[in-house]
Design an enzyme around this catalytic site. Sequence first.
Site, PDB file in Angstrom:
ATOM      1  N   ASP A   8       0.860  -1.185   0.000  1.00 10.95           N
ATOM      2  CA  ASP A   8       0.000   0.000   0.000  1.00 10.95           C
ATOM      3  C   ASP A   8       0.895   1.233   0.000  1.00 10.95           C
ATOM      4  O   ASP A   8       2.026   1.197   0.501  1.00 10.95           O
ATOM      5  CB  ASP A   8      -0.910   0.001   1.231  1.00 10.95           C
ATOM      6  CG  ASP A   8      -1.895   1.166   1.210  1.00 10.95           C
ATOM      7  OD1 ASP A   8      -2.648   1.285   0.230  1.00 10.95           O
ATOM      8  OD2 ASP A   8      -1.902   1.959   2.168  1.00 10.95           O
ATOM      9  N   GLU A  10       0.915   5.743   0.449  1.00 13.62           N
ATOM     10  CA  GLU A  10       0.277   7.031   0.723  1.00 13.62           C
ATOM     11  C   GLU A  10       1.021   8.080  -0.094  1.00 13.62           C
ATOM     12  O   GLU A  10       2.224   7.930  -0.365  1.00 13.62           O
ATOM     13  CB  GLU A  10       0.318   7.371   2.214  1.00 13.62           C
ATOM     14  CG  GLU A  10      -0.378   6.368   3.122  1.00 13.62           C
ATOM     15  CD  GLU A  10      -1.863   6.226   2.896  1.00 13.62           C
ATOM     16  OE1 GLU A  10      -2.450   7.116   2.239  1.00 13.62           O
ATOM     17  OE2 GLU A  10      -2.449   5.227   3.359  1.00 13.62           O
ATOM     18  N   ASP A  53      -6.141  17.988   1.339  1.00 11.34           N
ATOM     19  CA  ASP A  53      -7.099  16.874   1.350  1.00 11.34           C
ATOM     20  C   ASP A  53      -6.396  15.549   1.597  1.00 11.34           C
ATOM     21  O   ASP A  53      -6.908  14.684   2.309  1.00 11.34           O
ATOM     22  CB  ASP A  53      -7.847  16.811   0.011  1.00 11.34           C
ATOM     23  CG  ASP A  53      -8.850  17.939  -0.148  1.00 11.34           C
ATOM     24  OD1 ASP A  53      -9.202  18.560   0.879  1.00 11.34           O
ATOM     25  OD2 ASP A  53      -9.279  18.186  -1.291  1.00 11.34           O
ATOM     26  N   HIS A 151      -5.545   6.699   7.526  1.00 13.22           N
ATOM     27  CA  HIS A 151      -4.894   5.777   6.606  1.00 13.22           C
ATOM     28  C   HIS A 151      -3.412   5.680   6.963  1.00 13.22           C
ATOM     29  O   HIS A 151      -2.705   6.680   7.018  1.00 13.22           O
ATOM     30  CB  HIS A 151      -5.053   6.264   5.157  1.00 13.22           C
ATOM     31  CG  HIS A 151      -6.422   6.062   4.620  1.00 13.22           C
ATOM     32  ND1 HIS A 151      -6.708   5.140   3.638  1.00 13.22           N
ATOM     33  CD2 HIS A 151      -7.595   6.627   4.946  1.00 13.22           C
ATOM     34  CE1 HIS A 151      -8.005   5.170   3.364  1.00 13.22           C
ATOM     35  NE2 HIS A 151      -8.553   6.076   4.151  1.00 13.22           N
ATOM     36  N   ASP A 156      -2.906  -0.617   6.881  1.00 14.11           N
ATOM     37  CA  ASP A 156      -3.778  -0.983   5.759  1.00 14.11           C
ATOM     38  C   ASP A 156      -3.341  -2.306   5.136  1.00 14.11           C
ATOM     39  O   ASP A 156      -4.176  -3.115   4.714  1.00 14.11           O
ATOM     40  CB  ASP A 156      -3.780   0.124   4.702  1.00 14.11           C
ATOM     41  CG  ASP A 156      -4.623   1.322   5.123  1.00 14.11           C
ATOM     42  OD1 ASP A 156      -5.196   1.283   6.229  1.00 14.11           O
ATOM     43  OD2 ASP A 156      -4.703   2.299   4.360  1.00 14.11           O
TER      44      ASP A 156
END
Length: 226
Positions: A8, A10, A53, A151, A156
């Site tokens: 995963d 980010e 965001d 997150h 995750d």
Amino acid sequence: MSRSILFDTETTGLDPLTGDRMIEIACLELVRDLPTGVTFHRLIDPERDIDADASRVHGLTRADLQGKPKFADIADELLAFIGDAPLVAHNASFDFGFINAELARAGRDLVHLSRKIDTLDMARTRFPGLPNSLDALCRRFGIDLTERTSHNALLDCRLLADVYIELTGGRQRGLSLASEDGQTMPTVTYHASATRVPRLILPTPAEILAHQAFVTRLKEPVWLVE
């Protein structure tokens, strides 16, 4: 040994083609689709600002990443960890896009899309018409989400490992399997969900309707929900 890597990322935003960068990557090794406990996890200096965001989603700011290595500094270590294994991710096209953008920027070979296993595609096939985000799948399979306040790539990965096991049919803890040469394989014990209490999952009326709609598209279906 059947090895794959679940991973995963980010990022600073949504689109690597407009300059967004990776800020975190986590990888979790699977053998025969079960986590081994071996992980790779790095925070990365993106060399640019992070969209507000995006920060609200993962909780990381530019200040959090000051002094962290740049992607080029960890590229070889990452490539050595993933090797030539299949790569499992949720909405994998997003993560592949960022990894390959970073690899290209660092002058490394790209990861071929033929290695991609997308758990979102798997979930949409199994649960057509239903929400299939990671959170939704965890709730559907009874996977504990209490630690997921934001997150986090490594958390995750661990949640997605539980989801992936369910999507691929589930595994019994402590299951012993025979290898291709007939020898008994070592017992594999999966600890990540050891505290999860098994429960019966009953379909909701909406899920039953979605199943019926799916079955009607099959030629001569052998089962229907009455």
